[in-house]
Design an enzyme around this catalytic site. Structure first.
Site, PDB file in Angstrom:
ATOM      1  N   HIS A 242     -10.485  34.033  40.641  1.00 50.25           N
ATOM      2  CA  HIS A 242     -11.467  34.311  41.675  1.00 50.25           C
ATOM      3  C   HIS A 242     -12.131  33.047  42.174  1.00 50.25           C
ATOM      4  CE1 HIS A 242     -14.053  35.019  37.937  1.00 50.25           C
ATOM      5  NE2 HIS A 242     -12.887  34.527  37.647  1.00 50.25           N
ATOM      6  N   CYS A 243     -11.554  31.884  41.822  1.00 49.53           N
ATOM      7  CA  CYS A 243     -12.161  30.628  42.297  1.00 49.53           C
ATOM      8  C   CYS A 243     -11.242  29.897  43.276  1.00 49.53           C
ATOM      9  CB  CYS A 243     -12.475  29.718  41.108  1.00 49.53           C
ATOM     10  SG  CYS A 243     -13.828  30.343  40.110  1.00 49.53           S
ATOM     11  N   ILE A 244     -10.089  29.434  42.794  1.00 55.77           N
ATOM     12  CA  ILE A 244      -9.271  28.528  43.610  1.00 55.77           C
ATOM     13  C   ILE A 244      -8.760  29.202  44.896  1.00 55.77           C
ATOM     14  CG2 ILE A 244      -7.318  26.898  43.591  1.00 55.77           C
ATOM     15  CD1 ILE A 244      -9.615  26.208  41.643  1.00 55.77           C
ATOM     16  N   VAL A 246     -10.206  31.605  46.470  1.00 55.55           N
ATOM     17  CA  VAL A 246     -11.325  32.198  47.211  1.00 55.55           C
ATOM     18  C   VAL A 246     -12.276  31.139  47.772  1.00 55.55           C
ATOM     19  CG1 VAL A 246     -13.374  33.672  46.952  1.00 55.55           C
ATOM     20  CG2 VAL A 246     -11.211  34.330  45.859  1.00 55.55           C
ATOM     21  N   ASP A 247     -12.706  30.234  46.897  1.00 55.54           N
ATOM     22  CA  ASP A 247     -13.770  29.304  47.298  1.00 55.54           C
ATOM     23  C   ASP A 247     -13.417  28.455  48.527  1.00 55.54           C
ATOM     24  OD1 ASP A 247     -14.789  30.403  45.045  1.00 55.54           O
ATOM     25  OD2 ASP A 247     -14.684  28.589  43.830  1.00 55.54           O
TER      26      ASP A 247
END
Ligand SMILES: NC(=O)c1ccc[n+]([C@@H]2O[C@H](COP(=O)([O-])OP(=O)(O)OC[C@H]3O[C@@H](n4cnc5c(N)ncnc54)[C@H](O)[C@@H]3O)[C@@H](O)[C@H]2O)c1
Length: 391
Positions: A242-244, A246-247
């Site tokens: 849910h980071c790379i 999405v951010d």
């Protein structure tokens, strides 16, 4: 838990009742927190979970770390951040520090959190301090944790900065002071976008090497012998978690809001998104032309090794593309009990090709190789041998 260890009394508020009940029963929902660590914190009274936002009234520090996902247009979905800010606001006390730890675009603290807290706090005269300190967590990492990973801290004014630094210096070995919340928020997006674009670069480079018959991992190893100016990234099915994935889209969205474009980041995103289809095509090339309905086994569906997290896993796109091609699909992942409503199969499932998408610890593909199953290794973890291809 880091705050508990530092001597703070902590209340964890979550609106998901089942998770609160699970935590209070001593079962950790997080891989990196052991049950016995949680149980000791509960038993000592230093920690408990609650669904009751009025508990906020007792807090001198409130950290908000709710998810910041994308909506159906792949744009920032800040609804959880908005609802969390609105839910704590009526209960904040005088001199409370409110910190945003969620990853979001530069300006989120000032645009989303501060106006809600200020307009809904119990009394206008209450002084509330505000800062941003984006969470830096690498799930499943045995080395880097909340304590030894430096924490960025950027506040709206000097008094807030003093309070926020004191809090993070108590729970982390190093708190890095920056001049504003926007610097901290932007730095977090830069960190994750740096990974996204480098992964995209290597994913594109991998496809070029494949056309030329060059082993990409050998090239990466060779380039890594340079002691300066190079950092190795490895190709794979895509990017997940849910980071790379999405951010960086918070960054592209923020650029558009400011009448700019993050063309480079958009390109990287599209390259990574095309990888599952590329991997599927490479796998199907390994199936004998006489097979009319290939059977494909996907090995590892979590977004990275060592975790059971399937959020944003690129393996979903791989599975969907293979299904569209009329392929019979099954999957195996010792860390994932259920995935999108389906259950895993054992490694003895009869298949024409297996795609090693995520190499989970202890996952043994030797029996498949011994059975003569063709394997497409997307993880650089199986030694080169007959029947094993690497992307
Ligand atoms: N987990 C990571 O690896 C990681 C690393 C760095 C940054 N982040 C960032 O931290 C933030 C949180 O991520 P996470 O992985 O901890 O999320 P998560 O999905 O584990 O969710 C945290 C909890 O928030 C709860 N929640 C949702 N809305 C709420 C609300 N309005 N009020 C109260 N509780 C609510 C959910 O029920 C969930 O239990 C995100 O912005 C993420 O980008 C996460």
């Amino acid at each position: 838990m880091a705050a508990v260890d530092a001597g703070w009394t902590v209340i964890g508020i979550d609106n998901f009742e089942a998770k609160v009940a699970q935590i209070n029963s001593g079962k950790s929902p997080v891989e990196d927190i052991l049950d016995n660590q949680l149980q000791a914190a509960l038993a000592s009274g230093a920690y408990r979970a609650s669904t009751d936002f009025s508990s906020v009234a007792k807090a001198s520090v409130i950290t908000i770390c709710v998810p910041t996902p994308l909506d159906e247009k792949r744009e920032p979905d800040l609804s959880l951040l908005q609802s969390a800010a609105s839910a704590i606001a009526p209960f904040v006390s005088n001199e409370t520090l409110v910190v945003s730890e969620s990853t979001s675009y530069p300006g989120t603290l000032r645009d989303i959190i501060i106006p809600r807290v200020d307009s809904l706090k119990p009394r206008d005269s209450l002084k509330v301090y505000f800062a941003s300190a984006p969470e830096r967590v690498n799930p499943g990492d045995p080395v880097w944790n909340q304590k030894n990973t430096p924490r960025l801290v950027g506040a709206v004014d000097a008094a807030s900065q003093v309070k926020a630094l004191a809090f993070y210096e108590s729970i982390c070995e190093v708190a890095v002071s920056v001049s504003s919340p926007e610097v901290a928020e932007a730095a977090k997006l830069l960190e994750n976008t740096f990974r996204l674009v480098n992964i995209a670069l290597i994913n594109e480079f991998t496809q070029l090497c494949a056309i030329a018959g060059i082993k990409v991992h050998e090239v990466i190893d060779a380039a890594s012998s340079k002691p300066y100016g190079f950092m190795p990234f490895r190709p794979g099915v895509g990017v997940g978690g849910h980071c790379i994935p999405v951010d960086p889209l918070y960054l592209t969205w923020w650029a558009r809001q400011n009448s700019g474009r993050a063309v480079f980041v958009e390109t990287a995103d599209s390259i990574n998104h095309a990888m599952p289809k590329y991997v599927a095509q490479r796998a199907l090339e390994l199936v004998d032309a006489s097979v009319t309905k290939p059977r494909v086994l996907i090995l590892g569906v979590a977004y990275k090794p060592g975790v059971g997290d399937v959020r944003e896993t690129p393996v979903s796109q791989l599975r969907d593309f293979l299904k569209e091609q009329g392929v019979d699909i099954a999957w195996h992942d010792p860390m994932v009990p259920v995935w999108d409503g389906s259950e895993p199969v054992d490694l003895d499932w009869e298949c024409d090709v297996a795609i090693l998408a995520t190499k989970q610890p202890g996952m043994d593909v030797e029996p498949l190789i011994a059975r003569g199953v063709q394997i497409l290794d997307c993880t650089n973890s199986i030694e080169s041998q007959p029947g094993v291809s690497s992307i």
